[in-house]
Design an enzyme around this catalytic site. Sequence first.
Site, PDB file in Angstrom:
ATOM      1  N   THR A 157       0.936  -1.170  -0.114  1.00 52.93           N
ATOM      2  CA  THR A 157      -0.131   0.014  -0.197  1.00 52.93           C
ATOM      3  C   THR A 157       0.762   1.494   0.264  1.00 52.93           C
ATOM      4  O   THR A 157       1.982   1.013   0.596  1.00 52.93           O
ATOM      5  CB  THR A 157      -0.914  -0.015   1.313  1.00 52.93           C
ATOM      6  OG1 THR A 157      -2.036  -0.972   1.051  1.00 52.93           O
ATOM      7  CG2 THR A 157      -1.558   1.054   1.644  1.00 52.93           C
ATOM      8  N   ARG A 185     -15.275  -5.388   1.045  1.00 51.59           N
ATOM      9  CA  ARG A 185     -14.317  -4.975   2.285  1.00 51.59           C
ATOM     10  C   ARG A 185     -13.468  -3.737   2.083  1.00 51.59           C
ATOM     11  O   ARG A 185     -12.859  -3.344   1.363  1.00 51.59           O
ATOM     12  CB  ARG A 185     -13.208  -6.388   2.462  1.00 51.59           C
ATOM     13  CG  ARG A 185     -12.322  -6.082   3.786  1.00 51.59           C
ATOM     14  CD  ARG A 185     -11.143  -5.437   3.236  1.00 51.59           C
ATOM     15  NE  ARG A 185     -10.207  -5.424   4.393  1.00 51.59           N
ATOM     16  CZ  ARG A 185      -8.717  -4.732   4.590  1.00 51.59           C
ATOM     17  NH1 ARG A 185      -8.594  -3.827   3.077  1.00 51.59           N
ATOM     18  NH2 ARG A 185      -8.085  -4.868   5.254  1.00 51.59           N
ATOM     19  N   GLY A 187     -10.484  -1.336   4.176  1.00 45.68           N
ATOM     20  CA  GLY A 187      -9.730  -1.085   5.174  1.00 45.68           C
ATOM     21  C   GLY A 187      -9.438   0.062   6.057  1.00 45.68           C
ATOM     22  O   GLY A 187     -10.166   0.899   5.633  1.00 45.68           O
ATOM     23  N   ASP A 188      -8.260   0.237   6.680  1.00 49.01           N
ATOM     24  CA  ASP A 188      -8.030   1.720   7.167  1.00 49.01           C
ATOM     25  C   ASP A 188      -7.515   2.580   6.307  1.00 49.01           C
ATOM     26  O   ASP A 188      -8.041   4.000   6.488  1.00 49.01           O
ATOM     27  CB  ASP A 188      -6.755   1.421   8.158  1.00 49.01           C
ATOM     28  CG  ASP A 188      -5.424   0.933   7.486  1.00 49.01           C
ATOM     29  OD1 ASP A 188      -5.692   0.081   6.811  1.00 49.01           O
ATOM     30  OD2 ASP A 188      -4.662   1.859   7.380  1.00 49.01           O
ATOM     31  N   THR A 208       0.168   2.054   6.944  1.00 47.42           N
ATOM     32  CA  THR A 208       0.007   0.949   6.108  1.00 47.42           C
ATOM     33  C   THR A 208       0.252  -0.618   6.968  1.00 47.42           C
ATOM     34  O   THR A 208       0.925  -0.407   7.925  1.00 47.42           O
ATOM     35  CB  THR A 208       1.053   0.656   4.897  1.00 47.42           C
ATOM     36  OG1 THR A 208       1.012  -0.492   4.214  1.00 47.42           O
ATOM     37  CG2 THR A 208       2.618   0.781   5.559  1.00 47.42           C
ATOM     38  N   GLY A 209      -0.354  -1.537   6.550  1.00 51.42           N
ATOM     39  CA  GLY A 209      -0.388  -2.785   7.181  1.00 51.42           C
ATOM     40  C   GLY A 209      -1.699  -3.428   7.464  1.00 51.42           C
ATOM     41  O   GLY A 209      -2.601  -3.291   6.674  1.00 51.42           O
ATOM     42  N   GLY A 211      -5.100  -3.748   8.023  1.00 56.48           N
ATOM     43  CA  GLY A 211      -5.964  -2.639   8.258  1.00 56.48           C
ATOM     44  C   GLY A 211      -7.152  -2.969   9.361  1.00 56.48           C
ATOM     45  O   GLY A 211      -7.237  -2.196  10.270  1.00 56.48           O
TER      46      GLY A 211
HETATM   47  N1  ASP Z   1      -3.801  -1.335   5.197  1.00 49.41           N
HETATM   48  C1  ASP Z   1      -4.284  -1.790   3.942  1.00 49.41           C
HETATM   49  C2  ASP Z   1      -5.643  -2.532   4.307  1.00 49.41           C
HETATM   50  O1  ASP Z   1      -5.930  -3.020   5.092  1.00 49.41           O
HETATM   51  C3  ASP Z   1      -3.320  -2.819   3.461  1.00 49.41           C
HETATM   52  C4  ASP Z   1      -1.856  -2.431   3.314  1.00 49.41           C
HETATM   53  O2  ASP Z   1      -1.420  -1.331   3.774  1.00 49.41           O
HETATM   54  O3  ASP Z   1      -1.060  -3.263   3.152  1.00 49.41           O
HETATM   55  O4  ASP Z   1      -6.474  -2.358   3.091  1.00 49.41           O
END
Ligand code: ASP
Length: 292
Positions: A157, A185, A187-188, A208-209, A211
Amino acid sequence: MRWAIIVHGGAHTITVDKIEPHKAGCLRAVEAGAALLEKEGSALEAVEAAIRVLEDDPTFNAGFGSMLNSEGEVEMDAAIMEGERLRAGAVASIRGVRHPISVARHVMDTHHVLLSAEGARRFAQERGAELCDPAELVHEEQRREWESSKEVRGSDTVGCVALDRFGNFAAGTSTGGIMHKMPGRIGDSPLIGLGLYADNSAGGVSLTGDGESIMKLALAHRITNSICNGEDADRAAEEAIASMARRVGGEAGCIVLDRQGRVGVAHNAENLAHAYRTSEMRCATASVQKQR
Ligand code: ASP
């Protein structure tokens, strides 16, 4: 006045063959934003420009090259926010647009903050954003990964935080979400205060990470609150990632700029691709790990 810009290209384990493309992509993006900041462009313009570069680069999970949902389709989330008047715009589960970050910026100019799915795409069309066949956003490599594993996972991301010469902050995030996610879905990344935040009285943040973990602690807002309470960018970033790991588990990374334009980076995933430049630097520096 001092300006600064930092971008990230996702928190996860980056395989050796992918390290250089991640660094090169982050450098290109940060220099695109820095070129605007040097010429007295706004933080908002710099964030949008940097993220557009990353959305075009299939190394990253945003725009072209996004991860595919359980039905093999690209559905993207993005958001942008500015710290002077706290204006924000976001899109979620949008399909068939080249640059979700630019659509998010258009949303910022309306009465609304977040548009989703078909309504968001119709809005993008009305505003003259670049539309495409949703299939054109699918990159070969993502298709192959989607076919070879059913694992639900995210990575790559992108995000950006900038401070301009006028003391204004902006932050943005863009993603295809996570591989094999359920259709719909979110995410954050497109959620203000969770995946990103900007407030001139504190600074700016992009995450990022995982979510579902980031969301539960409203991490972006938590970081700007810590800065308001006297922490510097780096300590606020570290504290947020550690508290997430302690309370709900998960892996994440974040980039932060505080009021003084100091850079903060934290991640508990093995890698966080990122690059930054400040007005004192002649060129940007990139890394896939926090430099201590
Ligand atoms: N945070 C993103 C999500 O959950 C994914 C990512 O950052 O890799 O959609």
